[in-house]
Design a protein around this motif. Structure first.
Motif, PDB file in Angstrom:
ATOM      1  N   ASP A  68     -47.294  28.146  14.152  1.00  0.00           N
ATOM      2  CA  ASP A  68     -47.389  26.701  13.921  1.00  0.00           C
ATOM      3  C   ASP A  68     -47.846  26.043  15.223  1.00  0.00           C
ATOM      4  O   ASP A  68     -47.181  26.159  16.250  1.00  0.00           O
ATOM      5  N   THR A  69     -49.006  25.365  15.182  1.00  0.00           N
ATOM      6  CA  THR A  69     -49.509  24.701  16.394  1.00  0.00           C
ATOM      7  C   THR A  69     -49.523  23.184  16.231  1.00  0.00           C
ATOM      8  O   THR A  69     -50.378  22.492  16.771  1.00  0.00           O
ATOM      9  N   SER A  70     -48.554  22.667  15.475  1.00  0.00           N
ATOM     10  CA  SER A  70     -48.391  21.213  15.385  1.00  0.00           C
ATOM     11  C   SER A  70     -47.746  20.708  16.676  1.00  0.00           C
ATOM     12  O   SER A  70     -47.316  21.496  17.522  1.00  0.00           O
ATOM     13  N   TYR A  74     -53.120  33.918  13.737  1.00  0.00           N
ATOM     14  CA  TYR A  74     -53.480  32.722  12.972  1.00  0.00           C
ATOM     15  C   TYR A  74     -52.742  31.521  13.552  1.00  0.00           C
ATOM     16  O   TYR A  74     -51.618  31.648  14.059  1.00  0.00           O
ATOM     17  N   GLU A  75     -53.367  30.361  13.469  1.00  0.00           N
ATOM     18  CA  GLU A  75     -52.668  29.114  13.742  1.00  0.00           C
ATOM     19  C   GLU A  75     -52.712  28.263  12.481  1.00  0.00           C
ATOM     20  O   GLU A  75     -53.663  28.344  11.699  1.00  0.00           O
ATOM     21  N   ILE A  84     -55.536  25.737   8.415  1.00  0.00           N
ATOM     22  CA  ILE A  84     -55.296  27.127   8.796  1.00  0.00           C
ATOM     23  C   ILE A  84     -56.559  27.685   9.457  1.00  0.00           C
ATOM     24  O   ILE A  84     -57.668  27.411   9.010  1.00  0.00           O
ATOM     25  N   ARG A  85     -56.380  28.482  10.519  1.00  0.00           N
ATOM     26  CA  ARG A  85     -57.523  29.123  11.159  1.00  0.00           C
ATOM     27  C   ARG A  85     -57.170  30.538  11.572  1.00  0.00           C
ATOM     28  O   ARG A  85     -56.127  30.778  12.190  1.00  0.00           O
ATOM     29  N   LEU A 124     -54.775  28.530  22.552  1.00  0.00           N
ATOM     30  CA  LEU A 124     -54.132  27.684  21.550  1.00  0.00           C
ATOM     31  C   LEU A 124     -53.596  26.396  22.160  1.00  0.00           C
ATOM     32  O   LEU A 124     -52.999  26.399  23.241  1.00  0.00           O
ATOM     33  N   THR A 125     -53.804  25.294  21.455  1.00  0.00           N
ATOM     34  CA  THR A 125     -53.241  24.004  21.827  1.00  0.00           C
ATOM     35  C   THR A 125     -52.619  23.378  20.585  1.00  0.00           C
ATOM     36  O   THR A 125     -52.942  23.755  19.456  1.00  0.00           O
TER      37      THR A 125
END
Length: 386
Positions: free
Chosen positions: A54-56, A94-95, A108-109, A128-129
């Motif tokens: 989760d990249t929120s 995956y993010e 999703i990526r 990742l950010t």
């Protein structure tokens, strides 16, 4: 994230190692300029781990933990055995839950498909950010099941680790349907809730794991990773510099991959000296593979045959040399590397003993959660841990 990443990797390794081992088929050597596929060879055992992060906005701490604990996880996995063999490791990344991603695809990526290139994995992890978004757990699990090459080898250990802090029920894809598909593919889903344990239970994170006989874990994603220094760190880092000099870049991507190796050394040291040490230990293990650009690994693993190497594929120091001179050069580098790796292993054994005496009681971080889960799964598979 740190803790999550480590747990995921560790769980993957242990479980995979617990599966029955198969003998590897010997492959035919190829010329440097021949094309090879990246598909796993038949009858080889793999630990396949898909990390769904989760990249929120609320997940900065998780991502930071993953970056800081990557090499801890790899090192732990490198100790797993099935009998006398050591399984191969592949990691996919995956993010999800990030507003910068395509909403039509569920935010999703796929960051990286299954890969055994630890430098590439580190590079993508550090890229990742976070940003606010919608977190669809069922959809990202299903997406990874659809897109990744999980294979049909019953001896492979196939694991998904998903980490986040929103209800597991969000999105158009029901997590129960995704779990059913995971069972069909023999993939185990492990869930890591970033927050209170009971909150994760009530928001169905535990149920999401139990449907595939996976593990549910709750961690404090904002807890900073503590890197414990040791009296052996400086010596190990000196050996890392010597180790880097044993790599012989070849082919179209040789120089680029050598630069990437140095860049990931810097990323690791950016967290702490101890983290750079952990990466050095990883680089001395069998899981650090570079046959696609390093001539030493390529010859040892029969990826190339020196007699067929074109001069324009060689590094400057080997251009114009005879085949016997090239062989002698590569052989010297190989022996140097083996000696340095043994020295690193000896120092690391002393380092591990020192650190074990300094550690306080375990906490609910990513590393501990993953390590515990992996080792429990390993018991079921009758794998051993060095």
């Amino acid at each position: 994230m740190k803790t999550y990443f480590k747990t995921a990797l560790l769980c993957a390794t242990l479980a995979a190692f617990t599966t029955s081992c198969k003998a590897e088929n010997k492959k035919e050597p190829i010329a440097l300029n021949e094309t090879k596929t990246n598909n796993p060879e038949p009858n080889k055992q793999f630990i396949k781990v898909a990390l769904l992060l989760d990249t929120s906005n609320s997940m900065d701490g998780l991502i930071d933990q993953a970056k800081a604990q990557l090499w801890d996880i790899v090192n732990e996995l490198s100790y797993a055995k099935c009998g006398t063999s050591k399984p191969n490791l592949e990691i996919a990344l995956y993010e999800y839950g990030n507003d910068r991603l395509n909403g039509n695809e569920g935010y999703i990526r796929q960051v990286l498909a299954f890969s055994d290139d630890l430098d590439d994995i580190s590079k993508e992890l550090f890229s990742l950010t976070t940003n606010g978004g919608e977190e669809y757990c069922g959809q990202v699990i299903q997406t990874s099941l659809n897109q990744l090459n999980w294979g049909k080898n019953a001896d492979d250990l196939k694991l998904i680790f998903i980490a986040g802090n929103e209800p597991f029920t969000q999105g158009k894809v029901n997590y129960k349907d995704a779990a059913a598909n995971a069972n069909e593919k023999d993939v185990t889903v492990n869930t890591i809730f970033c927050g209170n344990y009971n909150q994760g239970v009530s928001s169905q994170w535990k149920d999401g794991a139990q449907l595939t006989n996976g593990d549910y874990m709750a961690i404090n994603q904002d807890k900073a990773t503590v890197h414990i220094a040791s009296p052996y760190d400086d010596a190990i880092l000196i050996l890392n510099k010597k180790l880097n000099k044993t790599y012989v870049a070849y082919g179209a991507k040789g120089s680029r991959k050598m630069a990437l190796q140095a860049e990931q050394d810097m990323n690791a040291s950016g967290y702490s000296k101890a983290n750079a040490v952990k990466r050095t230990v990883s680089k001395s293990s069998h899981l650090y593979k570079n046959k696609s650009w390093d001539l030493v690994d390529a010859v040892e693993q029969e990826e190339v045959v020196i007699e067929t190497i074109n001069d324009d594929e060689l590094p400057t120091e080997l251009k114009g040399k005879s085949k016997s001179e090239i062989k002698a050069y590569v052989d010297t580098k190989s022996k140097d590397r083996e000696r340095i790796q043994n020295e690193i292993a000896d120092l690391n054994a002393k380092r591990v003993v020192h650190i074990s005496k300094q550690k306080s009681e375990q906490t609910n971080n990513l590393e501990n959660a993953m390590t515990n889960a992996i080792k429990e799964q390993a018991k079921r598979k009758k794998y051993t841990w060095k």
